[in-house]
Each structure stands twice: as C-alpha cells, then as structure tokens.
Design a protein around this motif. Structure first.
Motif, PDB file in Angstrom:
ATOM      1  N   VAL A  37      30.468 -14.435   7.435  1.00  0.00           N
ATOM      2  CA  VAL A  37      30.468 -15.824   7.895  1.00  0.00           C
ATOM      3  C   VAL A  37      29.304 -15.976   8.862  1.00  0.00           C
ATOM      4  N   ARG A  38      28.500 -17.021   8.662  1.00  0.00           N
ATOM      5  CA  ARG A  38      27.331 -17.232   9.507  1.00  0.00           C
ATOM      6  C   ARG A  38      27.670 -18.174  10.655  1.00  0.00           C
ATOM      7  N   GLU A  39      27.407 -17.731  11.870  1.00  0.00           N
ATOM      8  CA  GLU A  39      27.483 -18.580  13.062  1.00  0.00           C
ATOM      9  C   GLU A  39      28.804 -19.325  13.171  1.00  0.00           C
ATOM     10  N   ALA A  40      29.899 -18.582  13.092  1.00  0.00           N
ATOM     11  CA  ALA A  40      31.219 -19.199  13.253  1.00  0.00           C
ATOM     12  C   ALA A  40      31.379 -19.727  14.673  1.00  0.00           C
ATOM     13  N   TRP A  41      31.927 -20.929  14.785  1.00  0.00           N
ATOM     14  CA  TRP A  41      32.074 -21.595  16.082  1.00  0.00           C
ATOM     15  C   TRP A  41      33.541 -21.558  16.507  1.00  0.00           C
ATOM     16  N   SER A  42      33.778 -20.953  17.674  1.00  0.00           N
ATOM     17  CA  SER A  42      35.130 -20.878  18.208  1.00  0.00           C
ATOM     18  C   SER A  42      35.427 -22.113  19.048  1.00  0.00           C
ATOM     19  N   SER A  43      36.530 -22.780  18.743  1.00  0.00           N
ATOM     20  CA  SER A  43      36.926 -23.995  19.460  1.00  0.00           C
ATOM     21  C   SER A  43      38.445 -24.066  19.470  1.00  0.00           C
ATOM     22  N   PRO A  44      39.048 -25.063  20.144  1.00  0.00           N
ATOM     23  CA  PRO A  44      40.511 -25.171  20.095  1.00  0.00           C
ATOM     24  C   PRO A  44      41.069 -25.291  18.678  1.00  0.00           C
ATOM     25  N   ALA A  45      40.234 -25.793  17.730  1.00  0.00           N
ATOM     26  CA  ALA A  45      40.725 -26.001  16.363  1.00  0.00           C
ATOM     27  C   ALA A  45      40.216 -24.964  15.370  1.00  0.00           C
ATOM     28  N   THR A  46      39.198 -24.198  15.755  1.00  0.00           N
ATOM     29  CA  THR A  46      38.594 -23.251  14.812  1.00  0.00           C
ATOM     30  C   THR A  46      38.436 -21.879  15.457  1.00  0.00           C
ATOM     31  N   GLY A  47      38.438 -20.839  14.615  1.00  0.00           N
ATOM     32  CA  GLY A  47      38.326 -19.482  15.118  1.00  0.00           C
ATOM     33  C   GLY A  47      37.075 -18.781  14.639  1.00  0.00           C
ATOM     34  N   ALA A  48      36.861 -17.583  15.175  1.00  0.00           N
ATOM     35  CA  ALA A  48      35.675 -16.805  14.813  1.00  0.00           C
ATOM     36  C   ALA A  48      35.996 -15.316  14.827  1.00  0.00           C
ATOM     37  N   THR A  49      37.176 -14.971  14.319  1.00  0.00           N
ATOM     38  CA  THR A  49      37.558 -13.564  14.297  1.00  0.00           C
ATOM     39  C   THR A  49      37.384 -12.936  12.907  1.00  0.00           C
ATOM     40  N   GLN A  50      37.560 -13.730  11.870  1.00  0.00           N
ATOM     41  CA  GLN A  50      37.429 -13.235  10.496  1.00  0.00           C
ATOM     42  C   GLN A  50      36.027 -13.571   9.988  1.00  0.00           C
ATOM     43  N   VAL A  51      35.060 -12.705  10.288  1.00  0.00           N
ATOM     44  CA  VAL A  51      33.665 -13.072  10.019  1.00  0.00           C
ATOM     45  C   VAL A  51      32.920 -12.096   9.111  1.00  0.00           C
ATOM     46  N   ALA A  52      33.547 -11.006   8.686  1.00  0.00           N
ATOM     47  CA  ALA A  52      32.865 -10.046   7.819  1.00  0.00           C
ATOM     48  C   ALA A  52      33.888  -9.101   7.219  1.00  0.00           C
ATOM     49  N   GLY A  53      33.533  -8.533   6.071  1.00  0.00           N
ATOM     50  CA  GLY A  53      34.420  -7.557   5.462  1.00  0.00           C
ATOM     51  C   GLY A  53      33.975  -7.157   4.074  1.00  0.00           C
ATOM     52  N   LEU A  54      34.787  -6.326   3.445  1.00  0.00           N
ATOM     53  CA  LEU A  54      34.547  -5.887   2.073  1.00  0.00           C
ATOM     54  C   LEU A  54      35.578  -6.519   1.156  1.00  0.00           C
ATOM     55  N   LEU A  55      35.148  -6.788  -0.063  1.00  0.00           N
ATOM     56  CA  LEU A  55      36.003  -7.391  -1.072  1.00  0.00           C
ATOM     57  C   LEU A  55      35.956  -6.499  -2.300  1.00  0.00           C
ATOM     58  N   ARG A  56      37.048  -5.827  -2.598  1.00  0.00           N
ATOM     59  CA  ARG A  56      37.075  -4.877  -3.705  1.00  0.00           C
ATOM     60  C   ARG A  56      37.598  -5.539  -4.977  1.00  0.00           C
ATOM     61  N   ALA A  57      37.327  -4.904  -6.119  1.00  0.00           N
ATOM     62  CA  ALA A  57      37.773  -5.439  -7.405  1.00  0.00           C
ATOM     63  C   ALA A  57      39.277  -5.705  -7.363  1.00  0.00           C
ATOM     64  N   GLY A  58      39.675  -6.873  -7.833  1.00  0.00           N
ATOM     65  CA  GLY A  58      41.082  -7.255  -7.813  1.00  0.00           C
ATOM     66  C   GLY A  58      41.450  -8.118  -6.626  1.00  0.00           C
ATOM     67  N   GLY A  59      40.672  -8.049  -5.554  1.00  0.00           N
ATOM     68  CA  GLY A  59      40.910  -8.896  -4.394  1.00  0.00           C
ATOM     69  C   GLY A  59      40.079 -10.168  -4.479  1.00  0.00           C
ATOM     70  N   HIS A  60      40.380 -11.112  -3.604  1.00  0.00           N
ATOM     71  CA  HIS A  60      39.586 -12.332  -3.598  1.00  0.00           C
ATOM     72  C   HIS A  60      39.524 -12.938  -2.197  1.00  0.00           C
ATOM     73  N   LEU A  61      38.467 -13.688  -1.994  1.00  0.00           N
ATOM     74  CA  LEU A  61      38.253 -14.462  -0.766  1.00  0.00           C
ATOM     75  C   LEU A  61      38.437 -15.920  -1.156  1.00  0.00           C
ATOM     76  N   GLU A  62      39.192 -16.671  -0.375  1.00  0.00           N
ATOM     77  CA  GLU A  62      39.456 -18.075  -0.716  1.00  0.00           C
ATOM     78  C   GLU A  62      38.980 -19.000   0.393  1.00  0.00           C
ATOM     79  N   VAL A  63      38.321 -20.079  -0.009  1.00  0.00           N
ATOM     80  CA  VAL A  63      37.859 -21.110   0.922  1.00  0.00           C
ATOM     81  C   VAL A  63      38.456 -22.438   0.479  1.00  0.00           C
ATOM     82  N   SER A  64      39.172 -23.091   1.383  1.00  0.00           N
ATOM     83  CA  SER A  64      39.724 -24.417   1.127  1.00  0.00           C
ATOM     84  C   SER A  64      38.940 -25.418   1.971  1.00  0.00           C
ATOM     85  N   SER A  65      38.249 -26.331   1.304  1.00  0.00           N
ATOM     86  CA  SER A  65      37.324 -27.229   1.998  1.00  0.00           C
ATOM     87  C   SER A  65      38.049 -28.215   2.906  1.00  0.00           C
ATOM     88  N   GLU A  66      37.527 -28.371   4.115  1.00  0.00           N
ATOM     89  CA  GLU A  66      37.977 -29.414   5.041  1.00  0.00           C
ATOM     90  C   GLU A  66      36.781 -30.256   5.475  1.00  0.00           C
TER      91      GLU A  66
END
Length: 293
Positions: free
Chosen positions: A228-257
């Motif tokens: 995640v690039r330049e995550a902004w921490s605020s009362p409504a948003t976080g910045a703790t989940q910003v990097a990781g590995l994604l192995r076959a069978g797993g997935h990363l999900e983004v729900s647009s707001e």
C-alpha cells in the motif's frame, strides 16, 4: 491439432523520433524543439535507427513459408492473437509485460534493439538470435502472472504488477481485506500487487523504502508481493496493513469507497478496469503463465 503454419507476430512501439514527428510534423521542427531545450535530434535518430535495424533483422529471420503480423503497443487491446502464434517483442523489457496479458500460452521472444541500454530482464536476445530461436522454440521458462477480478466478472492480467487506486492520483478510499482475513479501511495513493518478475521494477522501488518489506518472490514462484502506497492514518482510516505476501490460493480484496477507482496492469492505463462505490475487486495468482523463450 491445428495444421496452420505458425504465425510470427512482431510487437513494437513507436520510437521517440516517430513521436516527435507526429507532434511537430518535420525533422526540422523537431530538431528546433529539442535544440531550444539543450537536446539533440541525433540521439533519438540513432535510437530510431537501432530499432529499425532490429525490426528488419527479425523480419528477415522469419521463415518464408510462415505467416507474419505486426502490432504496435497502443493497438494490443484490439489485436487478436491465435493459438499457433509466436510473439516477438522488439523493444524495452516493459513491452514483453505489455503483451503478456493478451496471450494464453504462446511463446514470447524478447529482442533488445539496444543491448547495454535496457536491463534485458525480459528482452534477453539480440535480433541476430531470432532465426535459431524460431527453429527450436525449446526451453524457456514459465513466469507467474497476477490477475484482478471485478465482482461483475471482468478481469485483468499482469506480468509485472497490477495497480489499484484513484484514476486522478488523488487519495483512494477503500476497505482492504488481506489474505489472512484482516480488514482495514484505508486512504492511500493506491496498492501495488506484483509478481517475481515485477519485483525488479516498481515493487523494488517501494520495498527499498520499507524497513520490513516482505521477501520478494522469484519469477517462477506461485506467490505475489503487495504494498500500500502512502497510507494515511486518521480517525476513520488505518495504516497497519500495508505490505505482505500473497500465495497461490489466497487473495487480496479491495472494496471501493471512492466514486471511481481504476485497476491497470504493467503501466497500460488505456486498458483499465473501473470500480464505482461499493464494487469489489480481488487479486490473486493467475492460472495463466507467460512462456518466455
């Protein structure tokens, strides 16, 4: 089994000289434009000549009884590749990535028209080697790709990486669900999900700035790295989940707001998926792989 003779499809992109002439009309006008800015037309002319020479050499290497085709990078989204095609990308490494998403197992030969100028990670061959490569078409390697799927069924493939973020490079707002099930509402400059091939490019530049960046996968590993690039921490948003590995069978999900987010692969913004508020996109290791000779 198809009885058709192979078709060689040469992929290239317009040179800097072509771009200058398209904008300014004549060599004289282009030379004046560059000269006023302390540049010289000779540099782009030499690069144009190198590309032209490589394309000529590649064309001469194609067997006379084989079919042939040519497509420019800008036209790739509208070009139909056939199962028996052999693809030759003549240009920079990124050109191989640009064409990979439109293929389904066809072998790709990357040709470097300017050895020593490009990194040569994907364009690993000189034009003079093409004749022998076309005769054998053996060996090579299968490289992992990444796929993003919208909840309406649309999907997007990438060889290097997929970017998800705001179309106008404003803050993107979304709900992120990581492969281990953690959820975080974020506001950031977008996400990058990359393969081992892409680990030498955009992902590498991000990882260098991270104190605890995940170990990069190799090009053949069935896993991805994400940032995640330049995550902004605020009362409504976080910045703790910003990097990781994604192995076959797993997935990363983004729900647009946000009203409009986009997802595009390997820098080809003209061929992008669009997410409106509430839509979900999932990213995972693709079943399809690039066969690179």
């Amino acid at each position: 089994m198809s009885t058709l003779t192979p078709r060689v499809v040469v992929v290239s992109r317009r040179s800097e000289l072509d771009e200058l002439l398209a904008r300014h009309g004549t060599r004289g006008a282009a030379a004046f434009f560059l000269r006023e800015r302390g540049r010289d037309l000779d540099e782009v002319t030499a690069r144009h000549a190198a590309l032209t020479t490589a394309l000529t050499t590649v064309g001469a290497a194609i067997p006379a009884d084989w079919r042939r085709g040519h497509v420019e990078r800008a036209d790739l989204p509208r070009f139909l590749f056939a199962p028996e095609d052999v693809v030759i990308a003549v240009g920079q490494d990124g050109l191989v990535a640009n064409v990979a998403k439109y293929l389904s197992g066809q072998p790709v030969i990357g040709v470097d028209p300017e050895p020593g100028r490009n990194a040569g990670v994907l364009v690993r061959h000189a034009a003079g080697s093409v004749a022998a490569l076309l005769r054998s078409r053996d060996g090579g390697e299968d490289r992992t790709m990444v796929v993003a799927r919208l909840d309406d069924g649309q999907q997007l493939l990438g060889l290097n990486e997929i970017y998800i973020g705001h179309a106008g490079h404003q803050s993107a707002r979304y709900l992120l669900t990581t492969p281990d099930g953690a959820r975080e509402r974020q506001s950031s400059s977008g996400l990058i999900v990359g393969t081992g091939t892409g680990a030498t490019g955009w992902c590498a530049s991000i990882a260098r700035e991270r104190a605890a960046a995940p170990t990069m996968p190799s090009p053949q590993d069935q896993s991805l790295c994400w940032y995640v690039r330049e995550a902004w921490s605020s009362p409504a948003t976080g910045a703790t989940q910003v990097a990781g590995l994604l192995r076959a069978g797993g997935h990363l999900e983004v729900s647009s707001e946000s009203e409009r987010l986009v997802a595009f692969a390997d820098g080809l913004e003209s061929d992008a998926l669009q997410l409106t508020w509430g839509q979900r996109i999932t990213v995972t290791v693709a079943d399809r792989r690039l066969r690179l000779l």
